[in-house]
Design an enzyme around this catalytic site. Structure first.
Site, PDB file in Angstrom:
ATOM      1  N   ASP A  35       2.954   7.002 -13.265  1.00 21.69           N
ATOM      2  CA  ASP A  35       3.205   6.269 -12.022  1.00 21.69           C
ATOM      3  C   ASP A  35       4.710   6.160 -11.825  1.00 21.69           C
ATOM      4  OD1 ASP A  35       3.300   4.553  -9.833  1.00 21.69           O
ATOM      5  OD2 ASP A  35       1.725   3.235 -10.592  1.00 21.69           O
ATOM      6  N   ARG A  82       6.165   5.082  -8.901  1.00 22.09           N
ATOM      7  CA  ARG A  82       6.488   4.248  -7.754  1.00 22.09           C
ATOM      8  C   ARG A  82       7.494   3.151  -8.087  1.00 22.09           C
ATOM      9  NH1 ARG A  82       0.479   2.762  -5.935  1.00 22.09           N
ATOM     10  NH2 ARG A  82       0.300   2.734  -8.222  1.00 22.09           N
ATOM     11  N   HIS A 128       0.845  -1.193   0.000  1.00 19.81           N
ATOM     12  CA  HIS A 128       0.000   0.000   0.000  1.00 19.81           C
ATOM     13  C   HIS A 128       0.881   1.244   0.000  1.00 19.81           C
ATOM     14  CE1 HIS A 128      -3.924   1.978   0.803  1.00 19.81           C
ATOM     15  NE2 HIS A 128      -3.159   2.912   1.365  1.00 19.81           N
ATOM     16  N   GLU A 183       1.494   5.156   0.449  1.00 19.74           N
ATOM     17  CA  GLU A 183       0.944   6.208   1.302  1.00 19.74           C
ATOM     18  C   GLU A 183      -0.013   7.121   0.532  1.00 19.74           C
ATOM     19  OE1 GLU A 183       2.771   9.596   4.274  1.00 19.74           O
ATOM     20  OE2 GLU A 183       3.774   9.219   2.367  1.00 19.74           O
ATOM     21  N   CYS A 184      -1.157   7.412   1.158  1.00 19.80           N
ATOM     22  CA  CYS A 184      -2.117   8.366   0.608  1.00 19.80           C
ATOM     23  C   CYS A 184      -2.689   9.145   1.788  1.00 19.80           C
ATOM     24  CB  CYS A 184      -3.229   7.651  -0.160  1.00 19.80           C
ATOM     25  SG  CYS A 184      -4.497   8.763  -0.797  1.00 19.80           S
TER      26      CYS A 184
END
Length: 204
Positions: A126, A128, A51, A53-54
């Site tokens: 994206d 990430r 997951h 971070e948001c």
């Protein structure tokens, strides 16, 4: 990438008591967390989630995305299964950071979709990376996973690092009238695996 394990503690939550393991990226100073629940046997396929971070979704209850809903559902699923893990990675806004994410939201308010907004700011859709998960998974003793995700990039990343993904568990939650376009963009532009059911059913 140099990931250093720092410390562990218990973390009581509404779904049960998890163990929280802290890691530091010595190159960037970013801090990542692994949450574990229950005990893992060697060579066991463990239910888990990667997951990113948001802050807006995870902590501020934003309805613009499905991140907070996915995190809470993953924790609930793990507690109900009696074991599992979550790798919580500090990669806000698919890697562009919080303030740039707010800039992207401003562009979305003016009509851009989530991919177009990142690109207008000069970023890939994206950014990430997932190489930090290797020492984190080694520390918590996981090499086979039942991965809760809709994102094929996460499956490919784990497989590329030698982690066996024995099952992909869909995590289609949190649809509402504020994020329906966002979810469709993730499906059509980023290749997230979502069923049509996720776009037509559920309460707004």
């Amino acid at each position: 990438m140099s990931i250093k394990y720092i410390a562990s503690s218990t973390l009581p939550t509404p779904w049960g008591v998890f163990n929280m393991h802290g890691f530091e990226d010595l190159n960037t100073g970013k801090e990542h967390v692994a949450l574990t629940y229950g005990e893992f046997e060697p060579n066991q396929a463990v239910l888990g989630r990667i997951h990113s971070e948001c802050l807006t979704g995870d902590a501020l209850f934003s309805l613009r995305c499905d991140c907070g809903f996915q995190l809470q559902t993953a924790m609930q699923n793990i507690a109900e299964a009696g074991q599992g893990f979550i790798l919580y990675l500090r990669q806000e806004g698919r890697g562009i950071g919080l303030l740039n994410k707010i800039k992207a939201y401003e562009l979305q308010d003016k009509g851009a979709n989530t991919v177009e907004a990142n690109e207008k700011l000069g970023f890939p859709a994206d950014m990430r990376q997932y190489d930090m998960i290797i020492p984190m998974l080694e520390k918590i003793g996981v090499d086979k996973v039942k991965l809760m995700t809709n994102n094929p990039r996460k499956v490919k990343a784990m497989q590329g690092f030698g982690i066996e993904v024995v099952e992909r568990v869909p995590l289609q939650v949190g649809k509402n009238r504020y994020n329906e376009s966002y979810l469709k963009t993730k499906s059509t532009k980023l290749g997230h695996m979502m069923s049509e059911h996720h776009f037509t059913d559920g309460k707004d």
